[in-house]
Design a protein around this motif. Sequence first.
Motif, PDB file in Angstrom:
ATOM      1  N   PRO A 203       0.812  -1.227   0.000  1.00 39.46           N
ATOM      2  CA  PRO A 203       0.000   0.000   0.000  1.00 39.46           C
ATOM      3  C   PRO A 203       0.839   1.269   0.000  1.00 39.46           C
ATOM      4  O   PRO A 203       0.477   2.256  -0.640  1.00 39.46           O
ATOM      5  CB  PRO A 203      -0.826  -0.121   1.287  1.00 39.46           C
ATOM      6  CG  PRO A 203      -0.869  -1.581   1.579  1.00 39.46           C
ATOM      7  CD  PRO A 203       0.441  -2.128   1.113  1.00 39.46           C
ATOM      8  N   ALA A 204       1.976   1.245   0.709  1.00 41.64           N
ATOM      9  CA  ALA A 204       2.826   2.437   0.748  1.00 41.64           C
ATOM     10  C   ALA A 204       3.376   2.770  -0.638  1.00 41.64           C
ATOM     11  O   ALA A 204       3.386   3.935  -1.053  1.00 41.64           O
ATOM     12  CB  ALA A 204       3.971   2.236   1.738  1.00 41.64           C
ATOM     13  N   PHE A 205       3.834   1.756  -1.368  1.00 42.88           N
ATOM     14  CA  PHE A 205       4.354   2.013  -2.704  1.00 42.88           C
ATOM     15  C   PHE A 205       3.237   2.412  -3.662  1.00 42.88           C
ATOM     16  O   PHE A 205       3.453   3.208  -4.577  1.00 42.88           O
ATOM     17  CB  PHE A 205       5.129   0.794  -3.219  1.00 42.88           C
ATOM     18  CG  PHE A 205       6.554   0.758  -2.761  1.00 42.88           C
ATOM     19  CD1 PHE A 205       7.556   1.345  -3.519  1.00 42.88           C
ATOM     20  CD2 PHE A 205       6.897   0.175  -1.552  1.00 42.88           C
ATOM     21  CE1 PHE A 205       8.880   1.339  -3.104  1.00 42.88           C
ATOM     22  CE2 PHE A 205       8.217   0.159  -1.117  1.00 42.88           C
ATOM     23  CZ  PHE A 205       9.212   0.735  -1.888  1.00 42.88           C
ATOM     24  N   GLU A 206       2.057   1.858  -3.483  1.00 45.53           N
ATOM     25  CA  GLU A 206       0.924   2.299  -4.298  1.00 45.53           C
ATOM     26  C   GLU A 206       0.645   3.776  -4.077  1.00 45.53           C
ATOM     27  O   GLU A 206       0.428   4.527  -5.034  1.00 45.53           O
ATOM     28  CB  GLU A 206      -0.315   1.474  -3.944  1.00 45.53           C
ATOM     29  CG  GLU A 206      -0.289   0.055  -4.486  1.00 45.53           C
ATOM     30  CD  GLU A 206      -1.549  -0.711  -4.117  1.00 45.53           C
ATOM     31  OE1 GLU A 206      -2.477  -0.088  -3.543  1.00 45.53           O
ATOM     32  OE2 GLU A 206      -1.615  -1.915  -4.397  1.00 45.53           O
ATOM     33  N   LYS A 207       0.651   4.197  -2.819  1.00 48.58           N
ATOM     34  CA  LYS A 207       0.411   5.607  -2.502  1.00 48.58           C
ATOM     35  C   LYS A 207       1.516   6.480  -3.092  1.00 48.58           C
ATOM     36  O   LYS A 207       1.254   7.577  -3.600  1.00 48.58           O
ATOM     37  CB  LYS A 207       0.350   5.792  -0.983  1.00 48.58           C
ATOM     38  CG  LYS A 207      -0.818   5.109  -0.298  1.00 48.58           C
ATOM     39  CD  LYS A 207      -0.695   5.231   1.220  1.00 48.58           C
ATOM     40  CE  LYS A 207      -1.739   4.404   1.936  1.00 48.58           C
ATOM     41  NZ  LYS A 207      -3.092   4.960   1.750  1.00 48.58           N
ATOM     42  N   TRP A 208       2.737   6.005  -3.016  1.00 48.21           N
ATOM     43  CA  TRP A 208       3.868   6.769  -3.547  1.00 48.21           C
ATOM     44  C   TRP A 208       3.738   6.936  -5.050  1.00 48.21           C
ATOM     45  O   TRP A 208       3.939   8.030  -5.590  1.00 48.21           O
ATOM     46  CB  TRP A 208       5.159   6.039  -3.196  1.00 48.21           C
ATOM     47  CG  TRP A 208       6.365   6.930  -3.074  1.00 48.21           C
ATOM     48  CD1 TRP A 208       6.401   8.290  -3.199  1.00 48.21           C
ATOM     49  CD2 TRP A 208       7.704   6.515  -2.798  1.00 48.21           C
ATOM     50  NE1 TRP A 208       7.681   8.742  -3.007  1.00 48.21           N
ATOM     51  CE2 TRP A 208       8.497   7.678  -2.761  1.00 48.21           C
ATOM     52  CE3 TRP A 208       8.296   5.289  -2.573  1.00 48.21           C
ATOM     53  CZ2 TRP A 208       9.871   7.634  -2.500  1.00 48.21           C
ATOM     54  CZ3 TRP A 208       9.660   5.252  -2.312  1.00 48.21           C
ATOM     55  CH2 TRP A 208      10.436   6.402  -2.279  1.00 48.21           C
ATOM     56  N   ASN A 209       3.394   5.858  -5.736  1.00 46.13           N
ATOM     57  CA  ASN A 209       3.216   5.933  -7.182  1.00 46.13           C
ATOM     58  C   ASN A 209       2.034   6.818  -7.558  1.00 46.13           C
ATOM     59  O   ASN A 209       2.097   7.581  -8.534  1.00 46.13           O
ATOM     60  CB  ASN A 209       3.035   4.539  -7.766  1.00 46.13           C
ATOM     61  CG  ASN A 209       4.309   3.717  -7.720  1.00 46.13           C
ATOM     62  OD1 ASN A 209       5.409   4.268  -7.642  1.00 46.13           O
ATOM     63  ND2 ASN A 209       4.173   2.411  -7.746  1.00 46.13           N
TER      64      ASN A 209
END
Length: 405
Positions: A203-209
């Motif tokens: 989820p963190a990388f999804e938010k970052w992207n």
Amino acid sequence: MAALRPVSKPLRSLAQPISCHRHRRTLSSSSPLPKLSWLDLRGTGLSAAERLAIEEVLLRHDPLQRCWGIVGIHEPTSNRYLNFPLPPYSTGVGGEGGARDWNAQRKLAQRREADVYGHENTGANRSCAIILGIGGKPEKLINLPAAQQDGVLVLKRFSGGGTVVVDHDSLWTTFIGRNKVMKEVKPFPREIMQWSADVIFAPAFEKWNEQIVSSDETFGAATRKLLVAPKKRGRQTLVFQGKSCGFSGGFGESLVLPPELSLNESNTELQNCPRPKFQLRENDYVLGERKMGGNAQSIVKDGWLHHTSFLWDYDAHNMQYLTLPDKRPDYRGDRPHDEFLVKLKDHYDGRSTKHEFFGHVKSSASESFELEEVTTGEVLGLMNEKFGGLQGWFDGKCRTKPMRV
């Protein structure tokens, strides 16, 4: 990684990337969210050794038995509170590197007028530290001649796992779970990693992207506005994807994109720019076919700890201190470190910062936990009460120790 314990039912094949989100909870759940104490150590000046010492105290000796989320960026060798000698080490102070030898080394360092930490050894490489798992063997995992020649600090940490090199661009994350609170996470390394991937990091990388996509769209709209805006006097520059793309050479001229890109082409490039996808592959967090950091676990009677050092950037010279391990994931093959590792900076720098990564990790954690902010002073106060301070803990039962190699 440390050997996995047997589990009651077989795990899926580890040869392929594993999809995430199996454990993910949402705020719409009817049950109250468990509490997570959040400790941000950025800006504290704590070293890698001090960070590891604090982690172990919170895992084993927190009187409130709290779940924890800890983030930070740390000094590789320069300690703020701890006092122990740094390499290259003096000879002739007795023993073979045991407790007596270390005490003698520390007393010798304390007598030095220039610097009690031994920093007068200016030929040493202080830009990084090598950290081995608790069962790691330096002669098999470290290029000892190179590390000895450069005077690199070697630490043995309290957790299992492999060997990592950390520096000022290592992004540290740690999660401590309690069995009675997080009953859905079985206290085994693989299950802990799967939980961390599902609930925190994917989820963190999804938010970052998504943040970068949003900023790209905003940039595209702003570019269109600039190109059709009334002409202004003066010399102006247009920046495209973090780079200066062109400037007007006189008064009242329009801002321009590079001649090889039309406005439509630039917008298409922004929309179609490949986004790195986070995956849990075997025992690694990867972007594509490359590993983005090292992780390890420590499992105790009433809970567990999972920590990761993500690679925002690294100096290729420092990776020469690591050998090609005998036990390595199938997807790595025989690739050397420079062909196996990936820098997050290569995908996110210029459009985001390494500090925004921590913000997205915290945001993901807040979807499954009720966060309670804790200060560094509170944690150090706990160590003062129980062990007489960080140094008392480090010199006593702390399992993280410097190694004389």
